[in-house]
Each structure stands twice: as C-alpha cells, then as structure tokens.
Design a protein around this motif. Structure first.
Motif, short mmCIF file in Angstrom:
data_model
loop_
_atom_site.label_atom_id
_atom_site.label_comp_id
_atom_site.label_asym_id
_atom_site.label_seq_id
_atom_site.Cartn_x
_atom_site.Cartn_y
_atom_site.Cartn_z
N ARG A 133 35.63 47.54 35.26
CA ARG A 133 36.12 46.32 34.63
C ARG A 133 36.82 45.42 35.64
NH1 ARG A 133 39.63 47.81 29.69
NH2 ARG A 133 39.95 45.56 29.73
N ALA A 134 37.58 46.05 36.53
CA ALA A 134 38.32 45.28 37.53
C ALA A 134 37.37 44.48 38.43
CB ALA A 134 39.19 46.21 38.38
N VAL A 135 36.31 45.13 38.91
CA VAL A 135 35.40 44.41 39.81
C VAL A 135 34.48 43.47 39.04
CG1 VAL A 135 35.52 46.12 41.65
CG2 VAL A 135 33.70 46.29 39.93
N THR A 136 34.31 43.69 37.75
CA THR A 136 33.55 42.73 36.93
C THR A 136 34.39 41.48 36.71
OG1 THR A 136 32.34 44.49 35.83
CG2 THR A 136 32.42 42.38 34.70
N PHE A 137 35.67 41.70 36.48
CA PHE A 137 36.59 40.58 36.25
C PHE A 137 36.74 39.72 37.50
CE2 PHE A 137 41.00 38.94 36.20
CZ PHE A 137 40.88 38.08 35.12
N ASN A 138 36.90 40.39 38.66
CA ASN A 138 37.04 39.67 39.92
C ASN A 138 36.42 40.54 41.01
OD1 ASN A 138 37.72 38.29 42.21
ND2 ASN A 138 39.91 38.13 41.73
N ALA A 139 35.27 40.17 41.50
CA ALA A 139 34.52 40.97 42.47
C ALA A 139 34.94 40.71 43.92
CB ALA A 139 33.03 40.69 42.31
N ASN A 140 35.98 39.93 44.15
CA ASN A 140 36.34 39.55 45.51
C ASN A 140 37.37 40.43 46.22
OD1 ASN A 140 34.56 37.36 45.66
ND2 ASN A 140 35.93 36.18 44.37
N PRO A 141 38.27 41.11 45.53
CA PRO A 141 39.26 41.90 46.27
C PRO A 141 38.66 43.19 46.86
CG PRO A 141 40.04 41.42 44.04
CD PRO A 141 38.60 41.04 44.11
N ALA A 142 38.75 43.31 48.16
CA ALA A 142 38.25 44.52 48.82
C ALA A 142 38.96 45.76 48.29
CB ALA A 142 38.43 44.40 50.33
N TYR A 143 40.26 45.63 48.02
CA TYR A 143 41.01 46.80 47.55
C TYR A 143 40.44 47.35 46.24
CZ TYR A 143 44.76 49.82 46.03
OH TYR A 143 45.48 50.91 45.61
N ALA A 144 40.02 46.46 45.35
CA ALA A 144 39.43 46.93 44.08
C ALA A 144 38.17 47.74 44.34
CB ALA A 144 39.13 45.74 43.18
#
Length: 145
Positions: free
Chosen positions: A4-15
């Motif tokens: 869900r986190a990377v679907t919401f925002n796919a830009n943070p490398a940490y995610a």
C-alpha cells in the motif's frame, strides 16, 4: 502495508527497501530483489544504502547466488564497516564459496564489532526469519554457537 505504501507513493527509496526486507523475510525472493533494486535506482546516493545492499545480499544467500551475495555484502561493508548484518552475509557467502580463509576473516571482523555474537542467540532472536541456509553458512564460517 508495504504494498500500500509504494502504491500510494512509489518515489521513496526507503519504502522500497522496507518492502524488500518484508518480502525477503517472507522468502518471496523475486519480489524482494525487485524492491531492493528499485530502491537503489531511486536513490543510489542514499546514506542508508548499506542496508539496501545488505538486503540484496541476504536475499541472494537464500537462493544460492553466493558470489553475488559476497559482492553486495562487500559493497555494504565499504559504506558502513560496522554494519554487522553485512558482515554476517559476507561470512556465510564466502563459506559457501569454499573461501575458508576469507570466511574466517569475515567472521572475525563480525566478532570484533559484536564480540558476544553467537549463532544460537541470533537464530532464536531473528534467525528464524533469515532461513536455515543462512544459518548453516554462519556455522560453515566458524561463528560460535
């Protein structure tokens, strides 16, 4: 949650790194590797890149790609020489490669940083998530039980 986190925002490398570790612990190695690789592409200068590289190396141990695991662990150690997780992966990978002297040196480097480390505590504390192959590699490297 990590999906869900990377679907919401796919830009943070940490995610993507967290997603990689999550899938690695679930032993979904293809998903783990693709997540770690994406994290590296997104932020190749990440100050925590050593953790991502260790995730790649740790995943590669699970699938028997020990030469690559040793390379990634070495890169992680170059970025953070005190990161014990990278030293563990390096010791196991070198042991599986039959590079006994180097494996023992990697094990000694780990013990210099964490003198109380032993495979028994590690296996009980978090090693069950790491996989038997990883644990066996640590024993092959000569780390204490």
């Amino acid at each position: 949650m990590v999906d869900r986190a990377v679907t919401f925002n796919a830009n943070p490398a940490y995610a993507w790194t967290v997603r990689g570790w999550t899938y690695r612990y679930m032993r979904s190695t293809d998903e783990a590797l693709s997540s770690f690789e994406r994290a590296i592409r997104l932020n190749p200068l990440d100050p925590m890149l050593f953790d991502t590289l260790t995730g790649v190396a740790s995943t590669l141990i699970l699938v028997g790609r020990d030469e690559e695991a040793a390379v990634y662990a070495g890169k992680a150690i170059a970025l953070n020489p005190r990161y014990t997780s990278a030293h563990r992966v390096l010791a196991a990978a070198l042991a599986y490669l039959g590079r006994e002297t180097e494996a023992k040196e990697a094990a000694a480097a780990l013990l210099a940083i964490a003198p109380l480390f032993n495979t028994g505590k590690w296996a009980t504390y978090g090693g069950q998530w790491q996989g038997q192959r990883f644990l066996d590699g640590l024993w092959l490297a000569g780390l204490p039980e």
